[in-house]
Design a protein around this motif. Structure first.
Motif, mmCIF file in Angstrom:
data_model
loop_
_atom_site.group_PDB
_atom_site.id
_atom_site.type_symbol
_atom_site.label_atom_id
_atom_site.label_comp_id
_atom_site.label_asym_id
_atom_site.label_seq_id
_atom_site.Cartn_x
_atom_site.Cartn_y
_atom_site.Cartn_z
ATOM 1 N N ASP A 189 10.691 -23.037 -44.434
ATOM 2 C CA ASP A 189 9.411 -22.719 -45.058
ATOM 3 C C ASP A 189 9.122 -23.654 -46.230
ATOM 4 O OD1 ASP A 189 7.060 -21.034 -45.051
ATOM 5 O OD2 ASP A 189 7.785 -20.209 -46.947
ATOM 6 N N VAL A 190 10.164 -24.100 -46.916
ATOM 7 C CA VAL A 190 9.977 -25.056 -48.013
ATOM 8 C C VAL A 190 9.434 -26.368 -47.468
ATOM 9 C CG1 VAL A 190 11.166 -26.441 -49.751
ATOM 10 C CG2 VAL A 190 11.712 -24.017 -49.502
ATOM 11 N N LEU A 191 9.960 -26.822 -46.344
ATOM 12 C CA LEU A 191 9.453 -28.061 -45.745
ATOM 13 C C LEU A 191 8.040 -27.879 -45.210
ATOM 14 C CD1 LEU A 191 9.637 -30.935 -44.874
ATOM 15 C CD2 LEU A 191 11.018 -30.245 -42.905
ATOM 16 N N LEU A 192 7.754 -26.734 -44.613
ATOM 17 C CA LEU A 192 6.394 -26.488 -44.136
ATOM 18 C C LEU A 192 5.403 -26.498 -45.300
ATOM 19 C CD1 LEU A 192 7.027 -23.676 -41.510
ATOM 20 C CD2 LEU A 192 6.299 -26.024 -41.032
ATOM 21 N N GLU A 193 5.806 -25.968 -46.445
ATOM 22 C CA GLU A 193 4.948 -26.007 -47.634
ATOM 23 C C GLU A 193 4.682 -27.450 -48.054
ATOM 24 O OE1 GLU A 193 4.737 -23.965 -52.072
ATOM 25 O OE2 GLU A 193 6.690 -24.363 -51.167
ATOM 26 N N LEU B 121 4.760 -30.117 -46.081
ATOM 27 C CA LEU B 121 3.890 -30.737 -45.082
ATOM 28 C C LEU B 121 2.444 -30.288 -45.278
ATOM 29 C CD1 LEU B 121 6.156 -30.441 -41.916
ATOM 30 C CD2 LEU B 121 5.849 -32.420 -43.413
ATOM 31 N N GLU B 122 2.251 -29.033 -45.648
ATOM 32 C CA GLU B 122 0.909 -28.529 -45.946
ATOM 33 C C GLU B 122 0.311 -29.290 -47.130
ATOM 34 O OE1 GLU B 122 -1.167 -24.150 -46.721
ATOM 35 O OE2 GLU B 122 0.894 -24.520 -47.371
ATOM 36 N N TRP B 123 1.120 -29.570 -48.121
ATOM 37 C CA TRP B 123 0.697 -30.300 -49.319
ATOM 38 C C TRP B 123 0.294 -31.729 -48.972
ATOM 39 C CZ3 TRP B 123 2.529 -34.530 -52.149
ATOM 40 C CH2 TRP B 123 2.138 -34.610 -53.496
ATOM 41 N N LEU B 124 0.993 -32.344 -48.023
ATOM 42 C CA LEU B 124 0.719 -33.722 -47.636
ATOM 43 C C LEU B 124 -0.471 -33.855 -46.695
ATOM 44 C CD1 LEU B 124 4.421 -34.805 -46.991
ATOM 45 C CD2 LEU B 124 2.933 -35.768 -48.764
ATOM 46 N N LEU B 125 -0.799 -32.778 -45.987
ATOM 47 C CA LEU B 125 -1.822 -32.831 -44.946
ATOM 48 C C LEU B 125 -3.221 -32.709 -45.544
ATOM 49 C CD1 LEU B 125 -1.871 -32.988 -41.820
ATOM 50 C CD2 LEU B 125 -1.953 -30.495 -41.795
ATOM 51 N N ALA B 126 -4.121 -33.556 -45.078
ATOM 52 C CA ALA B 126 -5.511 -33.518 -45.541
ATOM 53 C C ALA B 126 -6.195 -32.246 -45.049
ATOM 54 C CB ALA B 126 -6.257 -34.741 -45.025
ATOM 55 N N PRO B 127 -7.247 -31.791 -45.742
ATOM 56 C CA PRO B 127 -7.984 -30.610 -45.270
ATOM 57 C C PRO B 127 -8.455 -30.787 -43.838
ATOM 58 C CG PRO B 127 -8.661 -31.198 -47.490
ATOM 59 C CD PRO B 127 -7.757 -32.302 -47.021
ATOM 60 N N GLY B 128 -8.163 -29.808 -43.005
ATOM 61 C CA GLY B 128 -8.525 -29.883 -41.600
ATOM 62 C C GLY B 128 -7.605 -30.741 -40.766
ATOM 63 N N GLY B 129 -6.541 -31.292 -41.389
ATOM 64 C CA GLY B 129 -5.617 -32.163 -40.684
ATOM 65 C C GLY B 129 -4.752 -31.405 -39.692
ATOM 66 N N THR B 130 -4.072 -32.163 -38.837
ATOM 67 C CA THR B 130 -3.286 -31.593 -37.743
ATOM 68 C C THR B 130 -1.803 -31.828 -37.967
ATOM 69 O OG1 THR B 130 -5.092 -31.995 -36.176
ATOM 70 C CG2 THR B 130 -2.903 -31.618 -35.244
ATOM 71 N N LEU B 131 -1.030 -30.778 -37.748
ATOM 72 C CA LEU B 131 0.429 -30.850 -37.813
ATOM 73 C C LEU B 131 0.981 -30.663 -36.407
ATOM 74 C CD1 LEU B 131 3.158 -30.833 -39.372
ATOM 75 C CD2 LEU B 131 2.870 -28.353 -39.607
ATOM 76 N N VAL B 132 1.833 -31.604 -35.983
ATOM 77 C CA VAL B 132 2.459 -31.541 -34.664
ATOM 78 C C VAL B 132 3.964 -31.400 -34.857
ATOM 79 C CG1 VAL B 132 2.829 -32.710 -32.463
ATOM 80 C CG2 VAL B 132 0.646 -32.993 -33.676
ATOM 81 N N ILE B 133 4.518 -30.325 -34.319
ATOM 82 C CA ILE B 133 5.940 -30.019 -34.480
ATOM 83 C C ILE B 133 6.592 -29.921 -33.111
ATOM 84 C CG2 ILE B 133 7.593 -28.224 -35.189
ATOM 85 C CD1 ILE B 133 5.577 -27.424 -37.370
ATOM 86 N N SER B 134 7.780 -30.479 -32.987
ATOM 87 C CA SER B 134 8.604 -30.190 -31.819
ATOM 88 C C SER B 134 9.981 -29.739 -32.293
ATOM 89 C CB SER B 134 8.738 -31.395 -30.878
ATOM 90 O OG SER B 134 9.670 -32.323 -31.367
ATOM 91 N N VAL B 135 10.533 -28.762 -31.589
ATOM 92 C CA VAL B 135 11.868 -28.244 -31.890
ATOM 93 C C VAL B 135 12.566 -27.944 -30.567
ATOM 94 C CG1 VAL B 135 11.383 -27.287 -34.176
ATOM 95 C CG2 VAL B 135 10.903 -25.913 -32.130
ATOM 96 N N LEU C 120 6.749 -18.638 -39.092
ATOM 97 C CA LEU C 120 6.551 -19.348 -40.363
ATOM 98 C C LEU C 120 5.358 -20.295 -40.291
ATOM 99 C CD1 LEU C 120 10.262 -20.239 -41.259
ATOM 100 C CD2 LEU C 120 8.864 -18.401 -42.222
ATOM 101 N N VAL C 121 5.208 -20.980 -39.160
ATOM 102 C CA VAL C 121 4.072 -21.885 -38.980
ATOM 103 C C VAL C 121 2.772 -21.104 -39.059
ATOM 104 C CG1 VAL C 121 2.908 -23.428 -37.354
ATOM 105 C CG2 VAL C 121 5.390 -23.575 -37.648
ATOM 106 N N ARG C 122 2.720 -19.954 -38.424
ATOM 107 C CA ARG C 122 1.492 -19.143 -38.410
ATOM 108 C C ARG C 122 1.115 -18.638 -39.795
ATOM 109 N NH1 ARG C 122 2.644 -15.582 -32.912
ATOM 110 N NH2 ARG C 122 1.381 -16.868 -31.497
ATOM 111 N N ARG C 123 2.081 -18.456 -40.672
ATOM 112 C CA ARG C 123 1.770 -17.982 -42.023
ATOM 113 C C ARG C 123 1.029 -19.041 -42.833
ATOM 114 N NH1 ARG C 123 7.617 -15.489 -43.809
ATOM 115 N NH2 ARG C 123 7.848 -14.002 -42.081
ATOM 116 N N ARG C 124 1.313 -20.310 -42.578
ATOM 117 C CA ARG C 124 0.752 -21.383 -43.399
ATOM 118 C C ARG C 124 -0.383 -22.152 -42.726
ATOM 119 N NH1 ARG C 124 3.038 -22.467 -48.035
ATOM 120 N NH2 ARG C 124 5.112 -21.625 -48.470
#
Length: 253
Positions: free
Chosen positions: A122-126, A128-142, A218-222
């Protein structure tokens, strides 16, 4: 550019693995990443946890892109800078260089095969949220390490270890009870995950006990989760695939 990609550690040990099954799975993951990239498009791109730069090299060979690769290990950053020297559209930095100047700077962020290793995702997701522009897209694979896939993966890893292929001899084994709990895992953490320290002293996990459903929550929360997918075969579902994909957007617009 292709030569720079193929000279990397990941390409040598995974994409061109002596195990055809391992090679097929990882090639399928990069095909999925490039397919998503074509759908997402976007402007300035960040690959957080870029490893040896394989994805960014492949991305730049398929699309016109301005991209940054970020890594936690300075030696990996130096290697990427050397191998991709001359490609001005690709830049490689230590993750610490992203703050404070890069806030809301990236239209698309990729974070692939990273979050399963993070002790506090969750710390890393926070971040990534900080780095992402408004309306930007985050792509995750696990990786999918629950259900039937964990049985298949452990078998493949064991065989690969016997053949001295890749890093699989170092993958933590499961007790019979832990393996059963992983097969039957639901939406909560099912077994305790072992923690280690990498060469730089950073706390980390291997794949053991990773539960993609916990990360999805966790992704859905942010973020606003747009869609999910699987690889190496698209749409196969998490009961039979090896990787899970999340495509999410930053909230607030």
């Amino acid at each position: 550019l292709l030569q720079a990609v193929l000279s990397g550690y990941y390409a040598r040990n995974q994409l061109r693995s002596r195990s055809r099954l391992i090679s097929w799975s990882h090639r399928g993951r990069f095909r999925a990443a490039l397919r998503i990239a074509r759908e997402v498009q976007g402007g300035r791109t960040l690959d957080y946890g870029c490893g040896d730069g394989t994805f960014l090299g492949l991305l730049a060979s398929h699309m016109a892109v301005s991209a940054v690769g970020a890594e936690i290990h300075s030696s990996i950053v130096d290697s990427c800078r050397s191998r991709f020297a001359g490609y001005d559209n690709l830049r490689f930095v230590h993750v610490s260089a992203l703050e404070p100047s890069e806030r809301e700077s990236f239209d698309v962020i990729y974070c692939m095969e990273v979050l399963e290793h993070v002790t506090d995702p969750d710390v890393l997701l926070e971040r990534l949220e900080w780095l992402l522009a408004p309306g930007g897209t985050l792509v995750i694979s696990v990786p999918i390490e629950t259900g039937l896939p964990v049985v298949v993966k452990q078998a493949v890893r064991t065989l690969a270890g016997w053949r001295r292929i890749g890093d699989y001899p170092g993958t933590t084994s499961y007790t019979p009870r832990e393996l059963l709990s992983s097969i039957l895992a639901g939406a909560t953490q099912h077994i305790q995950r072992p923690a280690f320290k990498d060469a730089a002293g950073n706390p980390t996990h291997d794949h053991k006990g990773f539960n993609w459903r916990v990360l999805r929550a966790l992704v859905r929360r942010r973020f606003r989760l747009v869609r999910e997918d699987t690889s190496p075969i698209r749409g196969l579902g998490p009961h039979f695939a090896t990787q899970r994909w999340f495509v999410a957007r930053k909230r607030g617009i």
